[in-house]
Design a protein around this motif. Structure first.
Motif, mmCIF file in Angstrom:
data_model
loop_
_atom_site.group_PDB
_atom_site.id
_atom_site.type_symbol
_atom_site.label_atom_id
_atom_site.label_comp_id
_atom_site.label_asym_id
_atom_site.label_seq_id
_atom_site.Cartn_x
_atom_site.Cartn_y
_atom_site.Cartn_z
ATOM 1 N N SER A 1 0.811 -1.213 0.000
ATOM 2 C CA SER A 1 0.000 0.000 0.000
ATOM 3 C C SER A 1 0.849 1.271 0.000
ATOM 4 O O SER A 1 0.380 2.341 -0.379
ATOM 5 C CB SER A 1 -0.935 0.011 1.209
ATOM 6 O OG SER A 1 -0.210 -0.021 2.414
ATOM 7 N N ASP A 2 2.121 1.159 0.419
ATOM 8 C CA ASP A 2 3.012 2.327 0.403
ATOM 9 C C ASP A 2 3.788 2.448 -0.898
ATOM 10 O O ASP A 2 4.665 3.302 -1.027
ATOM 11 C CB ASP A 2 3.979 2.285 1.584
ATOM 12 C CG ASP A 2 4.896 1.063 1.563
ATOM 13 O OD1 ASP A 2 4.790 0.246 0.621
ATOM 14 O OD2 ASP A 2 5.694 0.909 2.511
ATOM 15 N N GLN B 1 -15.488 13.474 -0.879
ATOM 16 C CA GLN B 1 -14.856 12.329 -1.544
ATOM 17 C C GLN B 1 -15.593 11.887 -2.807
ATOM 18 O O GLN B 1 -15.309 10.804 -3.341
ATOM 19 C CB GLN B 1 -14.754 11.158 -0.568
ATOM 20 C CG GLN B 1 -13.780 11.395 0.570
ATOM 21 C CD GLN B 1 -13.717 10.234 1.542
ATOM 22 O OE1 GLN B 1 -14.522 9.301 1.471
ATOM 23 N NE2 GLN B 1 -12.771 10.280 2.463
ATOM 24 N N GLU C 1 -9.105 4.718 -6.850
ATOM 25 C CA GLU C 1 -7.890 3.948 -6.642
ATOM 26 C C GLU C 1 -8.088 3.019 -5.436
ATOM 27 O O GLU C 1 -9.013 3.205 -4.639
ATOM 28 C CB GLU C 1 -6.703 4.881 -6.390
ATOM 29 C CG GLU C 1 -6.279 5.713 -7.591
ATOM 30 C CD GLU C 1 -5.605 4.878 -8.669
ATOM 31 O OE1 GLU C 1 -5.037 3.821 -8.340
ATOM 32 O OE2 GLU C 1 -5.645 5.298 -9.847
ATOM 33 N N PRO D 1 -7.388 1.629 -1.634
ATOM 34 C CA PRO D 1 -7.155 2.409 -0.404
ATOM 35 C C PRO D 1 -5.701 2.359 0.035
ATOM 36 O O PRO D 1 -5.337 1.722 1.018
ATOM 37 C CB PRO D 1 -8.086 1.729 0.609
ATOM 38 C CG PRO D 1 -8.197 0.319 0.128
ATOM 39 C CD PRO D 1 -8.157 0.399 -1.369
ATOM 40 N N ARG D 2 -4.861 3.062 -0.731
ATOM 41 C CA ARG D 2 -3.434 3.117 -0.399
ATOM 42 C C ARG D 2 -3.216 3.995 0.849
ATOM 43 O O ARG D 2 -4.147 4.589 1.382
ATOM 44 C CB ARG D 2 -2.644 3.673 -1.574
ATOM 45 C CG ARG D 2 -2.744 2.819 -2.848
ATOM 46 C CD ARG D 2 -1.779 3.323 -3.911
ATOM 47 N NE ARG D 2 -1.842 2.526 -5.135
ATOM 48 C CZ ARG D 2 -2.581 2.849 -6.195
ATOM 49 N NH1 ARG D 2 -3.312 3.957 -6.174
ATOM 50 N NH2 ARG D 2 -2.589 2.086 -7.264
ATOM 51 N N ASP D 3 -1.977 4.074 1.298
ATOM 52 C CA ASP D 3 -1.651 4.923 2.438
ATOM 53 C C ASP D 3 -2.114 6.352 2.160
ATOM 54 O O ASP D 3 -1.856 6.901 1.078
ATOM 55 C CB ASP D 3 -0.150 4.913 2.706
ATOM 56 C CG ASP D 3 0.312 3.594 3.309
ATOM 57 O OD1 ASP D 3 -0.523 2.670 3.429
ATOM 58 O OD2 ASP D 3 1.501 3.492 3.659
ATOM 59 N N ALA D 4 -2.789 6.970 3.127
ATOM 60 C CA ALA D 4 -3.352 8.303 2.961
ATOM 61 C C ALA D 4 -3.068 9.135 4.212
ATOM 62 O O ALA D 4 -2.654 8.594 5.245
ATOM 63 C CB ALA D 4 -4.865 8.197 2.706
ATOM 64 N N PRO D 5 -3.292 10.470 4.150
ATOM 65 C CA PRO D 5 -2.971 11.319 5.310
ATOM 66 C C PRO D 5 -3.763 10.979 6.560
ATOM 67 O O PRO D 5 -3.298 11.194 7.681
ATOM 68 C CB PRO D 5 -3.322 12.732 4.805
ATOM 69 C CG PRO D 5 -3.245 12.643 3.331
ATOM 70 C CD PRO D 5 -3.701 11.264 2.978
ATOM 71 N N VAL E 1 -9.101 6.298 5.875
ATOM 72 C CA VAL E 1 -9.621 6.085 4.530
ATOM 73 C C VAL E 1 -11.100 5.725 4.626
ATOM 74 O O VAL E 1 -11.547 5.103 5.606
ATOM 75 C CB VAL E 1 -8.821 4.977 3.824
ATOM 76 C CG1 VAL E 1 -9.409 4.652 2.450
ATOM 77 C CG2 VAL E 1 -7.363 5.387 3.694
ATOM 78 N N THR F 1 -12.756 0.767 1.946
ATOM 79 C CA THR F 1 -11.886 -0.260 2.512
ATOM 80 C C THR F 1 -12.599 -1.600 2.602
ATOM 81 O O THR F 1 -12.011 -2.655 2.330
ATOM 82 C CB THR F 1 -11.396 0.182 3.901
ATOM 83 O OG1 THR F 1 -10.730 1.447 3.787
ATOM 84 C CG2 THR F 1 -10.439 -0.830 4.493
#
Length: 648
Positions: free
Chosen positions: A93-94, A184, A193, A195-199, A202, A207
């Motif tokens: 995910s990163d 969103q 996309e 659910p990759r790493d986000a601030p 998510v 998810t």
């Protein structure tokens, strides 16, 4: 009863094979799994194939009367493939792409991997479909063991295709995902996309759908090979080995695509309750195909190699735990692996034939148990009847364990295990069922947690109670629908009629605290501010802000009873089971497990002391002794009693 294990002959000089086959015969082995990690040997290059060694191996095993569970070898792509097409490697995910050098290094959505895997499996199937040793097809190995998801561009495209199939149009997706929150909203499919790493947190429904998609993406890999095998080699049963109660894959959906269920199970000998957790997993495996017998594909003869501390099985434990799998529905006991490896990551993993060879303690147990298992032929094919069902939903599991909940301490497997332990202690037979099951077969239905509850499931549970059933529901249930949207109107809204309660507020218990419940002890993890509508309190909180408020309730609805446990206190199940009229398979001393398959009563002593079980009659298949009245079981001892008439 099948007996055997994984064999990796490619790790050994060919002159060792004949010795292995002879020793297998001596140990009573009836089936061997081969080819699980043989891709690089079977296909050394893109257009190069080498089946000669496997031809000779299968002929050798057949000559000894040993059947073969033939794997499709697709679990570990070879170096030449990943170097030529590096996009088959999975991405975290990163954004980090994982490298070659272990196993299961592939993106589940990769068309390159899927095509190469089906091509390999087809070559194997076409060559061996008529071989007399072939008994089973074994697709891949432990799907999801190392890679349950991939975040590469190909996976993102596959995710979008999956979402189109689920929602058809973007308006439906935006509504389901609640994208009005935090701005969103999506205006085109290409904007979506994984659910990759986000601030920050998510979108929870995104998810949840990702979890559903990842299970389906791996299932598509399996299904591609299964379809091919059904075409090329019809009539030969097909399976893939599960990993007990495994969160990442919806095994209800997966099991429906298998010809029979097989499982890999590795209870920890150091865990004093490992046998209870194992029993739970085995009951799940039996339940996945509606009670049909299943196959234990892998277990360790003694120690594993992958725990921080790998404790071996003391004398007698291997036998006892193997018999437990048969007691709970297995028609075969297999192992990883036959001969202990000299090299590689699992070289310290135990095997049926240890490094010390035929003079070792492990080998003596291998031979002894093979002879004993052969005596249980009359048990094969028999089934277990249960009056109690536990509802298990993978959708709810995935949704429950998301972030930003009242407590992140709720783990479904642990909650289910805590309820199951009360059934195990009472020798009560139990099935696991999906939310869409027919509940009417059971006297009692237990739902340790159904955080996500579809309205149609709630309606059927309510009808089950009205028709005379006993339903017990655990805390934080009936909270959201299939999109992870809150059921409005007061928790647990879809079940308020059946349970007669309203949860006003969640009151999770901190890690270092507990809350006392009158007459039942102290509850940990969770509590709730609970109001009753039609229910009666049967136990109340005895301290703190909830003192005097209902903790456990009983509600008469129609002809049945709906129970609600607003706190984590599984010991309260005793009264519920008693009122439902559910009794033990057989009364035994503490620590002695009693289960029944057909007419066969299994008695397993998990204690270090002699235990005596009374009220028995029959013949012990293991010892051949006739039992009348009382039976004495030594520490870690076992007996399998069958009516005298069945042994004639």
């Amino acid at each position: 009863m099948l007996y055997g294990g994984d064999y990796n002959p490619e790790q050994w000089p060919e002159e060792v094979w004949a010795e292995d086959a002879a020793l297998m015969k001596e140990a009573g082995v009836t089936m061997i799994t081969v080819g699980v990690f043989s891709w690089a040997k079977l296909q050394p290059g893109p257009d190069t194939w080498d089946f000669g060694w496997l031809d000779r191996l299968l002929d050798l095993l057949h000559g000894q009367g040993i059947a073969v569970d033939l794997a499709t070898a697709t679990a570990s792509p070879p170096a030449w493939l990943v170097r030529a097409r590096p996009e088959v490697l999975p991405v975290r995910s990163d954004g980090v792409r994982l490298e070659f050098g272990s196993r299961q290094h592939y993106c589940p959505s990769s068309p390159v991997y899927r095509e190469a895997a089906v091509t390999l499996a087809r070559k194997i199937a076409e060559r061996y479909r008529d071989h007399p040793a072939l008994a089973l097809w074994h697709i891949h190995n432990e799907y999801g063991d190392h890679v349950t998801e991939c975040f590469c561009a190909e996976s993102a495209a596959d995710f979008r295709r999956w979402l189109r199939g689920r929602y058809t149009d973007l308006d439906a997706l935006n509504a389901a995902w609640g994208t009005a929150f935090w701005s969103q909203r999506y205006g085109s499919w290409d904007e979506i996309e994984p659910p990759r790493d986000a601030p920050g947190p998510v979108n929870p429904t995104q998810t949840l759908d990702w979890r559903r998609f990842c299970s389906d993406a791996l299932l598509a890999c399996y299904q591609g090979e299964k379809d091919m095998l059904d075409e090329v080699s019809p009539g030969v049963p097909v399976t893939t080995n599960f990993m007990s109660m495994f969160k990442a894959l919806d095994y209800w959906k997966w099991a429906s695509r298998e010809d029979f269920v097989s499982d890999d199970a590795y209870p920890d000998p150091h865990d004093p309750e490992a046998h209870i957790t194992a029993a739970m997993n085995y009951d799940l495996m039996r339940s996945l195909k509606g009670g049909r017998p299943w196959l234990l594909m892998e277990q360790a003869p003694s120690a594993v190699s992958w725990r921080p501390v790998n404790v071996p099985k003391r004398p007698g434990l291997h036998r006892l735990w193997s018999l437990q799998t048969v007691a709970r529905g297995a028609d075969g006991v297999m192992y990883f692996q036959w001969r202990a490896s000299r090299a590689g990551a699992e070289k310290f993993h135990s095997a049926l034939l240890p490094h010390g060879g035929t003079t070792s303690r492990g080998w003596a147990e291998t031979v002894r148990f093979g002879a004993e298992l052969a005596k249980l032929g009359p048990v094969a094919g028999s089934r277990t009847e249960a009056d109690v069902a536990i509802v298990l939903s993978w959708d709810s599991w995935w949704a429950l364990e998301q972030e930003d909940h009242p407590s992140t301490r709720l783990e479904l497997r642990a909650l289910v295990a805590s309820w199951y332990r009360e059934l195990w202690k009472r020798n009560i037979a139990v099935d696991f069922v999906p939310p869409e099951a027919d509940f009417g077969r059971y006297k009692a239905v237990l739902a340790p947690n159904l955080y996500m509850l579809r309205s149609e499931t709630a309606e059927r549970l309510t009808r089950f109670v009205a028709d005379g059933g006993h339903l017990a529901v655990g805390f934080f249930s009936g909270i959201v629908d299939e999109h992870d949207h809150i059921h409005l109107g007061g928790y647990p809204a879809p079940l308020r009629e059946a349970l007669g309660v309203v949860v006003d507020e969640f009151w999770p218990v901190p890690d270092d605290a507990s809350v006392r419940v009158e007459g039942l002890g102290s509850a940990t993890t969770w509590s709730e501010w609970l109001d009753v509508t039609t229910a009666e309190p049967v136990a109340s909180y005895a301290e703190g802000p909830l003192a005097g408020r209902p903790a456990i309730t009983r509600n008469v609805h129609g002809e049945g009873i709906g129970w609600y446990l607003s706190c984590h206190l599984p010991s309260a199940l005793g009264r519920i089971l008693d009122e439902a009229g559910v009794g033990p398979v057989h009364a035994t001393p503490e620590g002695v497990e009693a289960t029944r398959r057909g007419d066969h009563l299994f008695l397993l002593n998990h204690t270090d002391t002699v235990s005596r079980v009374s009220g028995l009659s029959g013949i012990d298949l293991l010892s051949g002794a006739t039992v009348r009245g009382e039976l004495e079981l030594p520490p870690l001892g076992a007996a399998v009693l069958t009516p005298a008439s069945e042994t004639r």
